[in-house]
Design an enzyme around this catalytic site. Structure first.
Site, PDB file in Angstrom:
ATOM      1  N   ARG A 239       0.969  -1.367   0.080  1.00 17.16           N
ATOM      2  CA  ARG A 239       0.187  -0.042  -0.091  1.00 17.16           C
ATOM      3  C   ARG A 239       0.926   1.417   0.041  1.00 17.16           C
ATOM      4  NH1 ARG A 239      -3.132  -2.551  -2.244  1.00 17.16           N
ATOM      5  NH2 ARG A 239      -4.773  -3.652  -1.324  1.00 17.16           N
ATOM      6  N   CYS A 240       1.965   1.065  -0.618  1.00 17.20           N
ATOM      7  CA  CYS A 240       2.815   2.191  -0.734  1.00 17.20           C
ATOM      8  C   CYS A 240       2.748   3.331  -1.959  1.00 17.20           C
ATOM      9  CB  CYS A 240       4.422   1.946  -0.597  1.00 17.20           C
ATOM     10  SG  CYS A 240       5.032   1.055  -2.149  1.00 17.20           S
ATOM     11  N   GLY A 241       2.048   2.910  -2.883  1.00 13.15           N
ATOM     12  CA  GLY A 241       1.818   3.583  -4.053  1.00 13.15           C
ATOM     13  C   GLY A 241       2.393   3.127  -5.260  1.00 13.15           C
TER      14      GLY A 241
ATOM     15  N   THR B 221      -1.197 -11.132 -12.489  1.00 17.15           N
ATOM     16  CA  THR B 221      -0.875 -12.434 -11.930  1.00 17.15           C
ATOM     17  C   THR B 221      -1.371 -13.088 -10.510  1.00 17.15           C
ATOM     18  OG1 THR B 221       0.786 -11.551 -10.166  1.00 17.15           O
ATOM     19  CG2 THR B 221       1.684 -12.130 -12.534  1.00 17.15           C
TER      20      THR B 221
ATOM     21  N   HIS C 212      -9.780  -3.077  -9.401  1.00 19.10           N
ATOM     22  CA  HIS C 212      -8.608  -2.894 -10.115  1.00 19.10           C
ATOM     23  C   HIS C 212      -8.966  -2.748 -11.733  1.00 19.10           C
ATOM     24  CE1 HIS C 212      -5.139  -2.366  -7.520  1.00 19.10           C
ATOM     25  NE2 HIS C 212      -5.766  -3.641  -6.852  1.00 19.10           N
TER      26      HIS C 212
ATOM     27  N   GLU D 244      -4.651 -11.988 -17.773  1.00 13.17           N
ATOM     28  CA  GLU D 244      -4.666 -12.718 -16.352  1.00 13.17           C
ATOM     29  C   GLU D 244      -4.135 -14.020 -16.367  1.00 13.17           C
ATOM     30  OE1 GLU D 244      -8.672 -12.456 -14.853  1.00 13.17           O
ATOM     31  OE2 GLU D 244      -8.581 -10.248 -14.838  1.00 13.17           O
TER      32      GLU D 244
END
Length: 181
Positions: free
Chosen positions: A10-12, A32, A47, A59
């Site tokens: 969750r850091c970007g 993936t 997403h 996918e």
């Protein structure tokens, strides 16, 4: 050009990776992560819905050299998300999930290496700009369980191999990308 984007959860990372290819007229997004429960299905759908209309999605996590080829259009960027999920998929596909405590991680890591080496070769031969997203998993404490320790070690070695092969490497912290190579 092969670009690696790494950072914590969750850091970007994803946003930064997307910004690196935002000017591409077309994008192939390689996802993936398989759907294995309702919450994951919801995340994946979020997403999908947030991607621009001119992106198409593949996918899959195996045989990526079938998508990343020397014949690719140089005007179509490729974004692969994410390497650590790919590693997880290989481990669980190669090992018996009910016998995790007996897994031979040296054998499993060889399976991971085969896929990663093929990915690197494909990226080097492909004329498209390619952005690979991975998680930096080695910045915390040593995990208490065997699977997590081996996963962290394998992912760390894979990230080193990818960073060595990449033209550029970005570390993302708190939404800010810092080019480290």
């Amino acid at each position: 050009m092969m670009i690696l984007v790494t950072g914590g959860a969750r850091c970007g990372k994803s946003r930064h990776a997307e910004s690196l290819i935002s000017q591409s007229p077309r994008v192939c997004y390689i996802a993936t992560s398989p759907i294995f429960d309702a919450e994951m299905a919801q995340r994946i759908q979020h997403h999908r819905d947030s991607r621009p209309a001119h992106w198409h999605t593949e996918e899959r996590w195996q045989n990526l050299a079938e998508i990343i080829t020397p014949q690719n259009d140089p005007n179509e960027a490729i974004l692969l998300e994410c390497i650590t999920t790919l590693i997880t998929n290989i481990l669980f596909a190669s090992g018996n999930e009910e016998e995790i405590e007996r897994w031979d991680f040296s054998v499993l890591e060889k399976q991971v290496d085969i896929e990663i080496d093929a990915l690197i070769t494909a990226c080097k031969q492909c004329p498209s700009p390619i952005v690979l997203v991975t998680n930096e998993v080695g910045m915390g404490i040593v995990p208490e369980n065997r699977l997590a320790r081996h996963f962290r070690d394998i992912a760390g070695r894979v990230n080193q191999k990818l960073a060595q092969a990449a033209d550029d490497v970005w570390l993302v912290v708190s939404g800010i990308g810092v080019k480290i190579k």
